[in-house]
Motif scaffolding. Structure first.
Motif, mmCIF file in Angstrom:
data_model
loop_
_atom_site.group_PDB
_atom_site.id
_atom_site.type_symbol
_atom_site.label_atom_id
_atom_site.label_comp_id
_atom_site.label_asym_id
_atom_site.label_seq_id
_atom_site.Cartn_x
_atom_site.Cartn_y
_atom_site.Cartn_z
ATOM 1 N N LEU A 167 31.562 37.575 45.523
ATOM 2 C CA LEU A 167 32.241 36.295 45.384
ATOM 3 C C LEU A 167 31.469 35.235 46.151
ATOM 4 O O LEU A 167 31.228 35.370 47.352
ATOM 5 N N SER A 168 31.064 34.183 45.465
ATOM 6 C CA SER A 168 30.342 33.094 46.103
ATOM 7 C C SER A 168 30.814 31.774 45.491
ATOM 8 O O SER A 168 31.763 31.753 44.704
ATOM 9 N N THR A 169 30.172 30.691 45.860
ATOM 10 C CA THR A 169 30.528 29.388 45.308
ATOM 11 C C THR A 169 29.303 28.750 44.666
ATOM 12 O O THR A 169 28.168 29.122 44.943
ATOM 13 N N GLN A 170 29.550 27.785 43.817
ATOM 14 C CA GLN A 170 28.481 26.983 43.243
ATOM 15 C C GLN A 170 28.976 25.559 43.086
ATOM 16 O O GLN A 170 30.192 25.304 43.092
ATOM 17 N N GLY A 171 28.060 24.626 42.956
ATOM 18 C CA GLY A 171 28.448 23.245 42.767
ATOM 19 C C GLY A 171 29.127 23.028 41.430
ATOM 20 O O GLY A 171 29.057 23.872 40.529
ATOM 21 N N ARG A 172 29.750 21.887 41.279
ATOM 22 C CA ARG A 172 30.454 21.564 40.035
ATOM 23 C C ARG A 172 29.593 20.758 39.064
ATOM 24 O O ARG A 172 29.796 20.825 37.851
ATOM 25 N N PRO A 174 38.127 21.014 57.575
ATOM 26 C CA PRO A 174 37.241 22.099 57.149
ATOM 27 C C PRO A 174 37.329 22.431 55.670
ATOM 28 O O PRO A 174 36.337 22.808 55.055
ATOM 29 N N HIS A 175 38.517 22.295 55.069
ATOM 30 C CA HIS A 175 38.675 22.663 53.667
ATOM 31 C C HIS A 175 38.139 21.605 52.704
ATOM 32 O O HIS A 175 38.108 21.832 51.498
ATOM 33 N N TYR A 176 37.709 20.451 53.215
ATOM 34 C CA TYR A 176 37.241 19.360 52.356
ATOM 35 C C TYR A 176 36.096 19.817 51.453
ATOM 36 O O TYR A 176 36.046 19.483 50.272
ATOM 37 N N ILE A 177 35.181 20.604 51.977
ATOM 38 C CA ILE A 177 34.016 21.058 51.227
ATOM 39 C C ILE A 177 34.407 21.844 49.983
ATOM 40 O O ILE A 177 33.684 21.849 48.978
ATOM 41 N N LEU A 178 35.571 22.477 50.016
ATOM 42 C CA LEU A 178 35.988 23.316 48.892
ATOM 43 C C LEU A 178 36.302 22.492 47.647
ATOM 44 O O LEU A 178 36.324 23.038 46.536
ATOM 45 N N ARG A 179 36.524 21.207 47.802
ATOM 46 C CA ARG A 179 36.796 20.351 46.648
ATOM 47 C C ARG A 179 35.544 20.104 45.816
ATOM 48 O O ARG A 179 35.629 19.631 44.684
ATOM 49 N N PHE A 180 34.401 20.414 46.377
ATOM 50 C CA PHE A 180 33.124 20.142 45.710
ATOM 51 C C PHE A 180 32.488 21.389 45.095
ATOM 52 O O PHE A 180 31.372 21.312 44.589
ATOM 53 N N VAL A 181 33.177 22.507 45.146
ATOM 54 C CA VAL A 181 32.605 23.754 44.631
ATOM 55 C C VAL A 181 33.573 24.438 43.678
ATOM 56 O O VAL A 181 34.755 24.098 43.607
ATOM 57 N N THR A 182 33.047 25.400 42.966
ATOM 58 C CA THR A 182 33.875 26.286 42.167
ATOM 59 C C THR A 182 33.471 27.718 42.495
ATOM 60 O O THR A 182 32.335 27.971 42.936
ATOM 61 N N GLU A 183 34.370 28.656 42.325
ATOM 62 C CA GLU A 183 34.072 30.049 42.643
ATOM 63 C C GLU A 183 33.198 30.682 41.574
ATOM 64 O O GLU A 183 33.295 30.363 40.391
ATOM 65 N N ARG A 184 32.346 31.598 42.036
ATOM 66 C CA ARG A 184 31.519 32.365 41.103
ATOM 67 C C ARG A 184 31.659 33.842 41.475
ATOM 68 O O ARG A 184 31.412 34.229 42.605
ATOM 69 N N ALA A 185 32.079 34.661 40.524
ATOM 70 C CA ALA A 185 32.256 36.094 40.765
ATOM 71 C C ALA A 185 31.293 36.886 39.886
ATOM 72 O O ALA A 185 31.170 36.618 38.693
#
Length: 227
Positions: free
Chosen positions: A73-78, A194-205
């Motif tokens: 599980l990681s993140t990527q940009g939108r 701290p959670h602000y950064i999560l608005r700029f990413v989407t999950e990648r599984a």
């Protein structure tokens, strides 16, 4: 019907994958070169956003599945993000820098607006690949907001302005456009969370089946036998 995207969106779409694939560490190397160019308060905000991304999204989580498969599980940009502020105060400019750095370190190309955005872009552009950050005149703002491939808008504005923009984005066709609002331009309570950064990413599984040959196959064979 073919919809022609603004040239800035086309450029952002072309560089998105390469910028995103660098990962947080790779993007950090580029953005760290720009930090000395910013005034102290803006620099501290930029550093905080980079450090927060290292804590919140840099690590790829490995999760073992119930049948032995490998799950990551990681993140990527939108995608392309428009970053702007409707407030000209010094504190709001610090917030605008925070928006830009959060969007960039998360893996997104950024489009800034007007003279304030141009100043920020000029400090960053020479240290990142061409097209990762762009600036538009305020007169071109509507065309970017209406672009079908715009992934998100990060804006400092009041609640009334946010509501109007939210309704405008909801009426668009194409890609769902993420709206990231900061309505406290003096304290920046959202941008500094701290959670602000999560608005700029989407999950990648990513799931890799490592049991097709071996124990799992044996279990399937046994399960098919007559008792």
């Amino acid at each position: 019907m073919t919809i022609v995207q603004p040239v800035q969106i086309q450029v952002a779409d072309k560089v998105f994958e390469a910028w995103d694939s660098l990962g947080v560490e790779g993007r950090d190397e580029h953005l760290a070169r720009t930090l000395t160019l910013f005034p102290e308060a803006q620099r501290k905000m930029a550093v905080w956003q980079i450090d927060n991304a290292q804590r919140e999204i840099a690590e790829t989580l490995t999760m073992v599945g119930p049948t032995g498969e490998s799950n990551e599980l990681s993140t990527q940009g939108r995608g392309a993000f428009l970053c702007l502020s409707n407030d000209d105060s010094e504190a709001a400019i610090v917030g605008l820098v925070g928006q830009v750095f959060a969007a960039l370190i998360a893996g997104n190309p950024v489009i800034t607006v007007g003279p304030k955005g141009q100043e920020i872009m000029d400090k960053i552009a020479t240290s990142v690949p061409e097209g990762v950050i762009q600036n538009i005149a305020e007169s071109a703002l509507d065309s970017i907001v209406e672009a079908n491939n715009l992934a998100g808008i990060a804006i400092l504005c009041d609640d009334a302005e946010a509501q109007v923009l939210n309704q405008r984005l909801a009426a668009k066709s194409g890609l769902i456009c993420q709206l990231v609002i900061e309505n406290d331009s003096q304290n920046l309570t959202t941008i500094a969370a701290p959670h602000y950064i999560l608005r700029f990413v989407t999950e990648r599984a990513i799931s890799i089946n490592t049991t097709a040959i071996g124990g799992n196959a044996t279990l399937l064979e046994l399960g098919s036998l007559d008792e």
